[in-house]
Write a protein that holds these residues in place. Structure first.
Motif, PDB file in Angstrom:
ATOM      1  N   ILE A   1      -9.332  -8.425  27.651  1.00 33.40           N
ATOM      2  CA  ILE A   1      -8.899  -6.878  27.821  1.00 33.40           C
ATOM      3  C   ILE A   1      -9.221  -6.206  26.395  1.00 33.40           C
ATOM      4  N   ALA A   2      -9.971  -5.011  26.834  1.00 28.00           N
ATOM      5  CA  ALA A   2     -10.257  -4.186  25.859  1.00 28.00           C
ATOM      6  C   ALA A   2      -9.308  -3.441  25.537  1.00 28.00           C
ATOM      7  N   ILE A   3      -8.378  -3.611  24.274  1.00 27.45           N
ATOM      8  CA  ILE A   3      -7.328  -2.572  24.038  1.00 27.45           C
ATOM      9  C   ILE A   3      -7.797  -1.496  23.268  1.00 27.45           C
TER      10      ILE A   3
ATOM     11  N   PHE B   1      -4.744   2.127  30.629  1.00 22.94           N
ATOM     12  CA  PHE B   1      -5.058   0.841  31.366  1.00 22.94           C
ATOM     13  C   PHE B   1      -4.851  -0.023  30.415  1.00 22.94           C
ATOM     14  N   SER B   2      -5.187  -0.044  28.854  1.00 21.36           N
ATOM     15  CA  SER B   2      -4.780  -1.137  28.020  1.00 21.36           C
ATOM     16  C   SER B   2      -4.910  -0.519  26.615  1.00 21.36           C
ATOM     17  N   TYR B   3      -3.739  -0.559  25.949  1.00 24.95           N
ATOM     18  CA  TYR B   3      -3.705   0.105  24.586  1.00 24.95           C
ATOM     19  C   TYR B   3      -2.474  -0.714  23.802  1.00 24.95           C
ATOM     20  N   ALA B   4      -2.345  -0.138  22.621  1.00 22.21           N
ATOM     21  CA  ALA B   4      -1.162  -0.895  21.700  1.00 22.21           C
ATOM     22  C   ALA B   4      -0.026   0.155  21.938  1.00 22.21           C
ATOM     23  N   ASP B   5       1.126  -0.248  21.846  1.00 20.62           N
ATOM     24  CA  ASP B   5       2.422   0.385  22.183  1.00 20.62           C
ATOM     25  C   ASP B   5       2.830   0.916  20.555  1.00 20.62           C
ATOM     26  N   ALA B   6       4.105   1.213  20.558  1.00 26.40           N
ATOM     27  CA  ALA B   6       4.751   1.749  19.376  1.00 26.40           C
ATOM     28  C   ALA B   6       4.876   0.568  18.336  1.00 26.40           C
ATOM     29  N   ASN B   7       5.032  -0.721  19.119  1.00 28.64           N
ATOM     30  CA  ASN B   7       5.298  -1.784  18.271  1.00 28.64           C
ATOM     31  C   ASN B   7       3.997  -2.719  18.231  1.00 28.64           C
TER      32      ASN B   7
ATOM     33  N   LEU C   1      -0.054 -16.249  29.951  1.00 26.04           N
ATOM     34  CA  LEU C   1      -1.031 -15.556  29.750  1.00 26.04           C
ATOM     35  C   LEU C   1      -1.639 -15.473  28.237  1.00 26.04           C
ATOM     36  N   GLU C   2      -2.822 -15.590  28.098  1.00 25.89           N
ATOM     37  CA  GLU C   2      -3.549 -15.466  26.640  1.00 25.89           C
ATOM     38  C   GLU C   2      -4.485 -14.224  26.937  1.00 25.89           C
ATOM     39  N   ILE C   3      -3.960 -13.082  26.195  1.00 26.43           N
ATOM     40  CA  ILE C   3      -4.822 -11.942  26.344  1.00 26.43           C
ATOM     41  C   ILE C   3      -6.049 -12.192  25.063  1.00 26.43           C
ATOM     42  N   VAL C   4      -7.247 -12.136  25.620  1.00 25.67           N
ATOM     43  CA  VAL C   4      -8.377 -12.181  24.675  1.00 25.67           C
ATOM     44  C   VAL C   4      -8.648 -10.652  24.360  1.00 25.67           C
ATOM     45  N   PRO C   5      -8.273  -9.978  23.119  1.00 22.09           N
ATOM     46  CA  PRO C   5      -8.696  -8.859  22.644  1.00 22.09           C
ATOM     47  C   PRO C   5     -10.188  -8.773  22.442  1.00 22.09           C
ATOM     48  N   ILE C   6     -10.945  -7.638  23.079  1.00 22.63           N
ATOM     49  CA  ILE C   6     -12.275  -7.392  22.957  1.00 22.63           C
ATOM     50  C   ILE C   6     -12.751  -5.976  22.825  1.00 22.63           C
ATOM     51  N   THR C   7     -13.926  -5.668  22.780  1.00 19.48           N
ATOM     52  CA  THR C   7     -14.393  -4.337  22.959  1.00 19.48           C
ATOM     53  C   THR C   7     -14.816  -4.095  24.393  1.00 19.48           C
ATOM     54  N   THR C   8     -15.085  -2.859  24.574  1.00 23.04           N
ATOM     55  CA  THR C   8     -15.465  -2.586  25.886  1.00 23.04           C
ATOM     56  C   THR C   8     -16.856  -3.027  26.524  1.00 23.04           C
ATOM     57  N   ALA C   9     -18.040  -3.098  25.480  1.00 28.42           N
ATOM     58  CA  ALA C   9     -19.308  -3.751  25.475  1.00 28.42           C
ATOM     59  C   ALA C   9     -19.076  -5.301  25.716  1.00 28.42           C
ATOM     60  N   ALA C  10     -18.090  -5.751  25.162  1.00 25.49           N
ATOM     61  CA  ALA C  10     -18.203  -7.082  25.216  1.00 25.49           C
ATOM     62  C   ALA C  10     -17.383  -7.859  26.362  1.00 25.49           C
ATOM     63  N   ARG C  11     -17.055  -7.138  27.205  1.00 24.82           N
ATOM     64  CA  ARG C  11     -16.531  -7.496  28.361  1.00 24.82           C
ATOM     65  C   ARG C  11     -17.076  -8.672  29.208  1.00 24.82           C
ATOM     66  N   ILE C  12     -18.249  -8.539  29.652  1.00 21.51           N
ATOM     67  CA  ILE C  12     -18.917  -9.529  30.521  1.00 21.51           C
ATOM     68  C   ILE C  12     -19.645 -10.525  29.406  1.00 21.51           C
ATOM     69  N   PRO C  13     -20.121 -10.317  28.232  1.00 23.31           N
ATOM     70  CA  PRO C  13     -20.593 -11.151  27.251  1.00 23.31           C
ATOM     71  C   PRO C  13     -19.561 -12.316  26.960  1.00 23.31           C
ATOM     72  N   THR C  14     -18.190 -11.728  26.866  1.00 22.76           N
ATOM     73  CA  THR C  14     -16.926 -12.585  26.560  1.00 22.76           C
ATOM     74  C   THR C  14     -16.792 -13.632  27.668  1.00 22.76           C
ATOM     75  N   LEU C  15     -16.960 -13.310  28.841  1.00 20.66           N
ATOM     76  CA  LEU C  15     -16.768 -14.119  30.100  1.00 20.66           C
ATOM     77  C   LEU C  15     -17.856 -14.969  30.226  1.00 20.66           C
ATOM     78  N   GLN C  16     -19.153 -14.581  29.987  1.00 19.84           N
ATOM     79  CA  GLN C  16     -20.253 -15.578  30.126  1.00 19.84           C
ATOM     80  C   GLN C  16     -20.487 -16.616  29.109  1.00 19.84           C
ATOM     81  N   ALA C  17     -19.724 -16.174  27.851  1.00 22.48           N
ATOM     82  CA  ALA C  17     -19.702 -17.218  26.788  1.00 22.48           C
ATOM     83  C   ALA C  17     -18.582 -18.069  26.884  1.00 22.48           C
ATOM     84  N   GLN C  18     -17.742 -17.987  28.071  1.00 25.16           N
ATOM     85  CA  GLN C  18     -16.473 -19.038  28.408  1.00 25.16           C
ATOM     86  C   GLN C  18     -15.392 -18.835  27.172  1.00 25.16           C
TER      87      GLN C  18
END
Length: 265
Positions: A42-44, A49-55, A77-94
């Motif tokens: 998830i690109a935080i 859609f996806s962002y950091a709250d007050a905490n 659930l394990e959230i893997v924080p990424i950049t927007t550009a890394a969404r597909i590359p992160t998946l392809q890299a397993q």
């Protein structure tokens, strides 16, 4: 070569073929269940859609969607924080099992990854201050426009806005900051990002100038995972029909999902 040796080699070859076939049929859904967790990229930095709250904890409609999916799958659930550009590359890299990160379903992306049926939607549009006259791509010639790199916005604007100077940012949060601080006055993004910009810089009076695309968003996975895709499509269908995905969307975006997304379920 005697018959016994031929039979031995034939049996060995058959065993290797059977092993290879079994490995090919192995499904990531089984691996996720055995691991007891699902890694979701998830690109935080994408408001609503996806962002950091007050905490400084991840929140947003995509985060809630990932949370519900993991719960129904019976894993953590394990959230893997990424950049927007890394969404597909992160998946392809397993490095992640799934991407749930406002990723629009496009023909080009579908060549390299698989999408679920739409679970959500996003409107892509060009915005600028109220006193600036922009009605279409032709009006962007000679002007500077900001957007987030490796998004549908990037693809559309690059293709259609001939003569525009395109400023690309790594995530929505950086784009928003650039608009608020006056680095760019025109941007291609979403209504939710425009709302955040107007909240942080109310005197600039940004408004929608024209819509570029209404796009369905898909839960994204690597190709060749039929059991995983079937489970996810079933999960999306169920949660569109029972209203859970609509409730998540409305909680953050203040409106219902588009009718065509709900009907797809």
């Amino acid at each position: 070569m005697n018959n016994s040796k031929i039979l031995t080699r034939t049996a060995l070859a058959a065993a290797l073929l059977a092993f290879g076939a079994h490995a090919a049929l192995a499904d990531q859904l089984d691996d996720i269940k055995k691991a007891g967790k699902v890694r979701v990229a998830i690109a935080i930095g994408t408001p609503l859609f996806s962002y950091a709250d007050a905490n400084l904890q991840p929140t947003g409609s995509d985060v809630d969607t990932a949370t519900e999916l993991a719960k129904d799958l019976g894993v953590k659930l394990e959230i893997v924080p990424i950049t927007t550009a890394a969404r597909i590359p992160t998946l392809q890299a397993q490095r992640a099992d799934l991407v749930i990160s406002s990723l629009s379903i496009t023909e080009e992306r579908a060549k390299v990854v698989d999408f679920s049926i739409p679970y959500s939607a996003i409107t892509i549009m060009v915005a600028a201050p109220k006193d600036m006259k922009i009605t279409g791509y032709a009006d962007l010639a000679g002007k500077r426009i900001g957007l987030t790199r490796a998004t549908t916005n990037d693809t559309l604007t690059t293709k259609e806005a001939k003569g525009a100077e395109i400023m690309r940012y790594e995530d929505d949060a950086t784009l928003i900051t650039s608009v608020v601080t006056g680095q760019v006055d025109i941007f291609s993004s979403t209504p939710s990002n425009m709302g955040e910009i107007n909240k942080r810089a109310p005197g600039k009076n940004f408004e929608l100038k024209f819509s570029q695309l209404d796009s369905g968003l898909g839960i994204t996975m690597n190709k060749g995972e039929p059991k995983l895709k079937e489970w996810i499509n079933g999960w999306v269908t169920t949660n569109l029909k029972n209203g859970k995905l609509n409730a998540i969307y409305k909680k953050y975006h203040g409106r219902d999902l588009p009718a065509d997304v709900i009907k797809a379920g």
